[in-house]
Design a protein around this motif. Sequence first.
Motif, mmCIF file in Angstrom:
data_model
loop_
_atom_site.group_PDB
_atom_site.id
_atom_site.type_symbol
_atom_site.label_atom_id
_atom_site.label_comp_id
_atom_site.label_asym_id
_atom_site.label_seq_id
_atom_site.Cartn_x
_atom_site.Cartn_y
_atom_site.Cartn_z
ATOM 1 N N PHE A 30 0.824 -1.214 0.000
ATOM 2 C CA PHE A 30 0.000 0.000 0.000
ATOM 3 C C PHE A 30 0.858 1.264 0.000
ATOM 4 O O PHE A 30 0.585 2.230 0.706
ATOM 5 N N ILE A 31 1.918 1.242 -0.798
ATOM 6 C CA ILE A 31 2.758 2.418 -0.987
ATOM 7 C C ILE A 31 2.987 2.607 -2.481
ATOM 8 O O ILE A 31 2.704 1.701 -3.289
ATOM 9 N N SER A 32 3.517 3.759 -2.877
ATOM 10 C CA SER A 32 3.770 4.031 -4.289
ATOM 11 C C SER A 32 5.044 3.316 -4.734
ATOM 12 O O SER A 32 5.924 3.021 -3.921
ATOM 13 N N PRO A 33 5.174 3.029 -6.051
ATOM 14 C CA PRO A 33 6.406 2.405 -6.547
ATOM 15 C C PRO A 33 7.645 3.238 -6.245
ATOM 16 O O PRO A 33 8.710 2.673 -5.952
ATOM 17 N N SER A 34 7.523 4.557 -6.306
ATOM 18 C CA SER A 34 8.681 5.399 -6.016
ATOM 19 C C SER A 34 9.092 5.287 -4.549
ATOM 20 O O SER A 34 10.289 5.244 -4.230
ATOM 21 N N ALA A 35 8.095 5.216 -3.636
ATOM 22 C CA ALA A 35 8.413 5.058 -2.216
ATOM 23 C C ALA A 35 9.078 3.705 -1.967
ATOM 24 O O ALA A 35 10.006 3.585 -1.148
ATOM 25 N N LEU A 36 8.608 2.689 -2.693
ATOM 26 C CA LEU A 36 9.201 1.364 -2.557
ATOM 27 C C LEU A 36 10.656 1.382 -3.037
ATOM 28 O O LEU A 36 11.543 0.812 -2.387
ATOM 29 N N SER A 37 10.905 2.050 -4.168
ATOM 30 C CA SER A 37 12.275 2.120 -4.688
ATOM 31 C C SER A 37 13.203 2.814 -3.699
ATOM 32 O O SER A 37 14.360 2.396 -3.527
ATOM 33 N N ARG A 38 12.698 3.851 -3.036
ATOM 34 C CA ARG A 38 13.530 4.549 -2.050
ATOM 35 C C ARG A 38 13.868 3.639 -0.880
ATOM 36 O O ARG A 38 14.974 3.681 -0.346
ATOM 37 N N ARG A 39 12.930 2.809 -0.466
ATOM 38 C CA ARG A 39 13.195 1.875 0.643
ATOM 39 C C ARG A 39 14.277 0.858 0.242
ATOM 40 O O ARG A 39 15.160 0.531 1.036
ATOM 41 N N ILE A 40 14.194 0.362 -0.982
ATOM 42 C CA ILE A 40 15.193 -0.603 -1.438
ATOM 43 C C ILE A 40 16.559 0.066 -1.532
ATOM 44 O O ILE A 40 17.589 -0.522 -1.137
ATOM 45 N N ASP A 41 16.574 1.301 -2.020
ATOM 46 C CA ASP A 41 17.849 2.029 -2.114
ATOM 47 C C ASP A 41 18.485 2.197 -0.733
ATOM 48 O O ASP A 41 19.712 2.039 -0.575
ATOM 49 N N ARG A 42 17.655 2.518 0.293
ATOM 50 C CA ARG A 42 18.197 2.758 1.635
ATOM 51 C C ARG A 42 18.746 1.479 2.247
ATOM 52 O O ARG A 42 19.789 1.491 2.910
ATOM 53 N N ILE A 43 18.063 0.342 2.021
ATOM 54 C CA ILE A 43 18.560 -0.896 2.630
ATOM 55 C C ILE A 43 19.827 -1.364 1.920
ATOM 56 O O ILE A 43 20.754 -1.894 2.555
ATOM 57 N N GLU A 44 19.912 -1.149 0.597
ATOM 58 C CA GLU A 44 21.130 -1.514 -0.116
ATOM 59 C C GLU A 44 22.297 -0.623 0.322
ATOM 60 O O GLU A 44 23.435 -1.100 0.492
ATOM 61 N N GLU A 45 21.992 0.648 0.545
ATOM 62 C CA GLU A 45 23.035 1.564 1.008
ATOM 63 C C GLU A 45 23.508 1.188 2.402
ATOM 64 O O GLU A 45 24.709 1.219 2.701
ATOM 65 N N ALA A 46 22.565 0.803 3.268
ATOM 66 C CA ALA A 46 22.925 0.418 4.637
ATOM 67 C C ALA A 46 23.771 -0.839 4.648
ATOM 68 O O ALA A 46 24.721 -0.968 5.433
ATOM 69 N N LEU A 47 23.475 -1.799 3.747
ATOM 70 C CA LEU A 47 24.219 -3.052 3.709
ATOM 71 C C LEU A 47 25.515 -2.926 2.897
ATOM 72 O O LEU A 47 26.442 -3.735 3.061
ATOM 73 N N GLY A 48 25.552 -1.951 2.024
ATOM 74 C CA GLY A 48 26.750 -1.770 1.202
ATOM 75 C C GLY A 48 26.842 -2.745 0.058
ATOM 76 O O GLY A 48 27.948 -2.976 -0.480
ATOM 77 N N VAL A 49 25.732 -3.352 -0.351
ATOM 78 C CA VAL A 49 25.707 -4.293 -1.475
ATOM 79 C C VAL A 49 24.428 -4.059 -2.277
ATOM 80 O O VAL A 49 23.456 -3.500 -1.785
ATOM 81 N N ARG A 50 24.443 -4.558 -3.534
ATOM 82 C CA ARG A 50 23.219 -4.532 -4.323
ATOM 83 C C ARG A 50 22.448 -5.822 -4.059
ATOM 84 O O ARG A 50 23.016 -6.916 -4.053
ATOM 85 N N LEU A 51 21.177 -5.672 -3.838
ATOM 86 C CA LEU A 51 20.323 -6.833 -3.563
ATOM 87 C C LEU A 51 19.577 -7.288 -4.808
ATOM 88 O O LEU A 51 19.194 -8.464 -4.909
ATOM 89 N N PHE A 52 19.337 -6.382 -5.738
ATOM 90 C CA PHE A 52 18.598 -6.707 -6.959
ATOM 91 C C PHE A 52 19.369 -6.226 -8.191
ATOM 92 O O PHE A 52 20.047 -5.198 -8.169
ATOM 93 N N ASP A 53 19.244 -6.997 -9.247
ATOM 94 C CA ASP A 53 19.638 -6.537 -10.569
ATOM 95 C C ASP A 53 18.353 -6.093 -11.253
ATOM 96 O O ASP A 53 17.403 -6.894 -11.406
#
Length: 309
Positions: A30-53
Amino acid sequence: MRINFDLGELAAFVAVAERMNFRAAAEALFISPSALSRRIDRIEEALGVRLFDRTTRRVSLTEDGEQFLTHASDALASLQNAISDVGDRVERRAGVVTVACIPSVANHLLPAVLARFAKLHPATRIKMMDHSAPTVLQAVVEKQADFGVNFLGAQEPSIDFAAIVKERYVLVVPARHPLAKLRSVGWDDLVDERFISLAADSGNRMLLDNAVAQARARPTSHVEVNHVEGALALVRAGLGVSAIPRLALTGGAARELVGVPLSRPQVSRTLGLITRKGHRLSPQADTLAKLLTQELKTAGVAPEAGRKG
C-alpha cells in the motif's frame, strides 16, 4: 555491522524478492512504486551491497540478495510470531479476571456480584481465590490475582488500599442462648463461656487479639478452628460461642444463630480493595471491582444482627 535500516525497509525487500515485481510489491504494501524504490535504495546503502539486478523488463536477486533473503524472511516470520504471541497473551489476560477475597466476602457477597457481572461480560472467565487475609494479600502482591478484597494491606508499600466499609465483629451465639437477648456484650462477660477461637495465624485472630489486649478480662479458648465457617458450625451445634465478622453471619449462615455486637472494647475491621501500585486493571476487572465495592457498601450499612432487649 550495525542495523542501519528499519522494519519497513526490510519488509519492502522481502515483498519485492517474493514477487520480483516492484509494482506488485508496492501494491501489496500500500505504498507508491517510487516510495518502494527509495526503501530498497536505503537498505542496499545500509548493507553496502546490491540486492537486486534491475532492468526495464526484469528484476532478479543478486547472489548477496539471495543470501540475505533467507535470513530476512526468517527474521520477519519470527517477529510476526512474537507479535502474535504477545497479542494472544493480552487477549487471554483480558478474558480472565482473577479476584482474591477473604472467605466472608467470597461466600456471602461474591456470588451475587458474579451473577450481575456475567450479564455484562458473559465471555469473561472468573478465577476466584478465597483465602485467609494474609494469603489474599500475598496473591495480589505476587501478581496471582488482579485485585483483592481484604482488611490487610494498608501498610504494605507495594499495595494500594482503597477503604470501602468498616465492619464490626459480633459474638455469635445460638438463638436460645441468654446472651442473644442483649444489645451488646463485653469481653469480660464471656469469661465463663466456652469460647471457640480462630487459628492463631489467621488475620481475624490477629486483629481480635490486638484489639482486646487491654480488656479487663477475656475468655479462654476451648476450641480452635481454622475458618469462620467451622466456628459457625460448632456454635450451631451448641459447643460454645465465637467472635466473627458480622458479614459472615448473613444468608444461610444466620440460621438458628444471633450476632450480638461486641463492646469493651468494640472491635471492627476496615474492608478495602487492594491492588498493586501502578497496576491498571483491565476493563473487565475494573467492572468486577466496582460491582464488588458497591455490594460491600450496601452490606456495610445493614443493621447489626443483635436483638433488642
